[in-house]
Design a protein around this motif. Sequence first.
Motif, PDB file in Angstrom:
ATOM      1  N   VAL A  35       0.842  -1.198   0.000  1.00 59.83           N
ATOM      2  CA  VAL A  35       0.000   0.000   0.000  1.00 59.83           C
ATOM      3  C   VAL A  35       0.870   1.238   0.000  1.00 59.83           C
ATOM      4  N   GLU A  36       0.533   2.188  -0.855  1.00 60.65           N
ATOM      5  CA  GLU A  36       1.249   3.462  -0.896  1.00 60.65           C
ATOM      6  C   GLU A  36       0.497   4.502  -0.071  1.00 60.65           C
ATOM      7  N   LYS A  37       1.226   5.451   0.449  1.00 61.72           N
ATOM      8  CA  LYS A  37       0.616   6.520   1.237  1.00 61.72           C
ATOM      9  C   LYS A  37      -0.447   7.240   0.402  1.00 61.72           C
ATOM     10  N   GLY A  38      -1.631   7.405   0.981  1.00 64.08           N
ATOM     11  CA  GLY A  38      -2.722   8.070   0.279  1.00 64.08           C
ATOM     12  C   GLY A  38      -3.673   7.115  -0.422  1.00 64.08           C
ATOM     13  N   ASP A  39      -3.278   5.823  -0.562  1.00 59.95           N
ATOM     14  CA  ASP A  39      -4.157   4.846  -1.203  1.00 59.95           C
ATOM     15  C   ASP A  39      -5.348   4.532  -0.293  1.00 59.95           C
ATOM     16  N   PRO A  40      -6.545   4.361  -0.865  1.00 61.38           N
ATOM     17  CA  PRO A  40      -7.689   3.940  -0.049  1.00 61.38           C
ATOM     18  C   PRO A  40      -7.517   2.488   0.383  1.00 61.38           C
ATOM     19  N   VAL A  41      -7.722   2.212   1.659  1.00 57.48           N
ATOM     20  CA  VAL A  41      -7.535   0.859   2.167  1.00 57.48           C
ATOM     21  C   VAL A  41      -8.845   0.215   2.622  1.00 57.48           C
ATOM     22  N   VAL A  42      -9.806   1.024   3.033  1.00 52.89           N
ATOM     23  CA  VAL A  42     -11.061   0.467   3.526  1.00 52.89           C
ATOM     24  C   VAL A  42     -12.198   1.440   3.253  1.00 52.89           C
ATOM     25  N   GLU A  43     -13.376   0.877   2.948  1.00 56.90           N
ATOM     26  CA  GLU A  43     -14.576   1.704   2.764  1.00 56.90           C
ATOM     27  C   GLU A  43     -15.429   1.598   4.020  1.00 56.90           C
ATOM     28  N   LEU A  44     -15.766   2.750   4.569  1.00 57.39           N
ATOM     29  CA  LEU A  44     -16.491   2.807   5.828  1.00 57.39           C
ATOM     30  C   LEU A  44     -17.905   3.318   5.586  1.00 57.39           C
ATOM     31  N   ALA A  75      -4.515   5.356   3.472  1.00 58.52           N
ATOM     32  CA  ALA A  75      -3.313   5.025   4.231  1.00 58.52           C
ATOM     33  C   ALA A  75      -2.516   6.297   4.519  1.00 58.52           C
ATOM     34  N   GLU A  76      -2.016   6.402   5.733  1.00 56.20           N
ATOM     35  CA  GLU A  76      -1.239   7.577   6.128  1.00 56.20           C
ATOM     36  C   GLU A  76       0.256   7.355   5.933  1.00 56.20           C
ATOM     37  N   PHE A  77       0.624   6.151   5.487  1.00 54.64           N
ATOM     38  CA  PHE A  77       2.026   5.836   5.247  1.00 54.64           C
ATOM     39  C   PHE A  77       2.096   4.654   4.285  1.00 54.64           C
ATOM     40  N   SER A  78       3.238   4.436   3.718  1.00 52.89           N
ATOM     41  CA  SER A  78       3.436   3.327   2.782  1.00 52.89           C
ATOM     42  C   SER A  78       3.929   2.086   3.527  1.00 52.89           C
ATOM     43  N   GLY A  79       3.571   0.916   3.014  1.00 56.39           N
ATOM     44  CA  GLY A  79       4.010  -0.317   3.635  1.00 56.39           C
ATOM     45  C   GLY A  79       3.180  -1.490   3.168  1.00 56.39           C
ATOM     46  N   VAL A  80       3.301  -2.595   3.878  1.00 59.31           N
ATOM     47  CA  VAL A  80       2.553  -3.813   3.566  1.00 59.31           C
ATOM     48  C   VAL A  80       1.536  -4.055   4.669  1.00 59.31           C
ATOM     49  N   LEU A  81       0.287  -4.314   4.263  1.00 55.11           N
ATOM     50  CA  LEU A  81      -0.756  -4.634   5.234  1.00 55.11           C
ATOM     51  C   LEU A  81      -0.509  -6.049   5.749  1.00 55.11           C
ATOM     52  N   VAL A  82      -0.100  -6.152   6.996  1.00 60.48           N
ATOM     53  CA  VAL A  82       0.249  -7.465   7.546  1.00 60.48           C
ATOM     54  C   VAL A  82      -0.855  -8.063   8.414  1.00 60.48           C
ATOM     55  N   GLU A  83      -1.791  -7.227   8.869  1.00 65.03           N
ATOM     56  CA  GLU A  83      -2.866  -7.771   9.708  1.00 65.03           C
ATOM     57  C   GLU A  83      -4.100  -6.882   9.651  1.00 65.03           C
ATOM     58  N   ILE A  84      -5.259  -7.510   9.500  1.00 64.78           N
ATOM     59  CA  ILE A  84      -6.547  -6.819   9.590  1.00 64.78           C
ATOM     60  C   ILE A  84      -7.153  -7.177  10.936  1.00 64.78           C
ATOM     61  N   THR A  85      -7.349  -6.192  11.793  1.00 66.61           N
ATOM     62  CA  THR A  85      -7.855  -6.454  13.150  1.00 66.61           C
ATOM     63  C   THR A  85      -9.346  -6.191  13.291  1.00 66.61           C
ATOM     64  N   ALA A  86      -9.956  -5.574  12.296  1.00 65.94           N
ATOM     65  CA  ALA A  86     -11.402  -5.336  12.312  1.00 65.94           C
ATOM     66  C   ALA A  86     -11.950  -5.701  10.939  1.00 65.94           C
ATOM     67  N   GLY A 101      -6.204  -2.159  11.540  1.00 67.89           N
ATOM     68  CA  GLY A 101      -5.207  -2.957  10.836  1.00 67.89           C
ATOM     69  C   GLY A 101      -3.805  -2.517  11.198  1.00 67.89           C
ATOM     70  N   LYS A 102      -2.824  -3.311  10.739  1.00 61.72           N
ATOM     71  CA  LYS A 102      -1.421  -2.992  10.999  1.00 61.72           C
ATOM     72  C   LYS A 102      -0.626  -3.092   9.712  1.00 61.72           C
ATOM     73  N   MET A 103       0.323  -2.158   9.562  1.00 59.83           N
ATOM     74  CA  MET A 103       1.171  -2.134   8.373  1.00 59.83           C
ATOM     75  C   MET A 103       2.630  -2.128   8.778  1.00 59.83           C
ATOM     76  N   ASP A 104       3.416  -2.853   7.993  1.00 63.22           N
ATOM     77  CA  ASP A 104       4.862  -2.915   8.204  1.00 63.22           C
ATOM     78  C   ASP A 104       5.536  -2.128   7.088  1.00 63.22           C
ATOM     79  N   GLU A 105       6.204  -1.044   7.461  1.00 61.78           N
ATOM     80  CA  GLU A 105       6.821  -0.174   6.459  1.00 61.78           C
ATOM     81  C   GLU A 105       8.038  -0.807   5.799  1.00 61.78           C
ATOM     82  N   SER A 106       8.613  -1.814   6.458  1.00 63.15           N
ATOM     83  CA  SER A 106       9.828  -2.420   5.915  1.00 63.15           C
ATOM     84  C   SER A 106       9.591  -3.790   5.296  1.00 63.15           C
ATOM     85  N   ALA A 107       8.344  -4.265   5.335  1.00 66.14           N
ATOM     86  CA  ALA A 107       8.055  -5.617   4.835  1.00 66.14           C
ATOM     87  C   ALA A 107       7.927  -5.632   3.321  1.00 66.14           C
ATOM     88  N   GLU A 108       8.035  -6.829   2.761  1.00 66.30           N
ATOM     89  CA  GLU A 108       7.854  -7.022   1.330  1.00 66.30           C
ATOM     90  C   GLU A 108       6.420  -7.486   1.063  1.00 66.30           C
TER      91      GLU A 108
END
Length: 422
Positions: free
Chosen positions: A29-38, A49-60, A73-80
């Motif tokens: 996910v890139e910063k600014g990309d839509p990640v969820v529709e509410l 998204a407020e930052f770039s990274g990989v979505l590693v976990e959806i908690t809701a 959710g949680k994102m890892d900025e250093s993950a592949e």
Amino acid sequence: MQEIKIPELAESITEGTIAEWLVKEGDKVEKGDPVVELETDKVNVEVNAEFSGVLVEITAGEGEDVEVGDVIGKMDESAEAGSTPAEPEEKSKQEPEEEPKAEQPKEESPKKEEEKTDSGSKADVIASPAARKRARELNIDLSEVSPRDPLGRVRPEDVDAAAKGSAEKASDKSSGKKETKETEKTEFDKPVERIKMSRRRQTIAKNLVGVQQEAAMLTTFNEVDLTNVMKLRSERKEKFAEKHGVKLGFMSFFTKAVVGALKEFPLLNAEIQGNEIVMKKFYDIGIAVSTDDGLVVPVVRDADRLDFAGVEREIAELGKKARDKKLKMEDLQGGSFSITNGGIFGSMLSTPILNAPQVGILGMHNIQKRAMVMPDDTIEVRPMMYLALSYDHRIVDGKEAVQCLVRIKEMLEDPYDLLLEG
């Protein structure tokens, strides 16, 4: 690791329901990309998204209710891309360290050991933030909740089910007969389908009941002869469309007639705030639009300043945005009066419900050809429409409401002046 949180949405919106995740675990996910529709009470909004990274976990997950500030959710900025949550790996590393402890001699009393085990089990419960919040509200021990999620994650509905089970047990002890009666009301011998109400439908239901409980709502009826409106549209529609790039419909006539009547009867363009009447000096007309998710009422701003083409253009644009789920909060806020057209579905007569806090709404219906007695006692077939004006009797008297509706009728029956003055 960065957390994805529900941001501040609007002044009047503090919670919503996750309608759809636009990305899945492992996606880049890139910063600014839509990640969820509410889904909120009024419109659907996208959380970016407020930052770039990989979505590693959806908690809701989808369908869960969340509030501003909740972690979804949680994102890892250093993950592949393709990475999965690190939690299972961390647990596997911890397990060897915990085994020796289990083999050590027990020095504590059985009671203390039981307490230790209980507290540990609570900490090990995997639950969404919404579920933990719900458990606190209902005073439910998460360790006693049975999750339906195959991964063992406790969700809000699991907490509600546990609370319901506890309540049923208590009720069973106090009154078995009462429980039997409740079961008879909710259970059916024949097949049924239970569908959870969407947040928007729940809000619509709540608002409509609220209006009927709080407002002294009455409706006055009249009928209008649309012969001249239809004749004028037939004469002007081609040149109108060629000049303005939009069709000349019925709604512009009704909108302009309503604005003219509201100027003569301003209390129908007001609202009640406490013990004060707020007289609105603007004419923002809400136009009800039916969508798959329910009725919404986007607002045509400053309708008194728009010509017929401007009104038609605004209505067409707002209608398209409503059906495409592209409406924004500002499109729905601040209307002073509303118009709803049940005639497009074939309604002959109905009582429109007020769109609070407004105190007036005009209901249009289908056009039917009827035999009418003319002033010279001849009988002619005319295109007639029933009109309904619902109003809040707390500040609008019957005389004023009736006269307002008659004025709308008069302007529609003489649309040439309306078009020139519009």
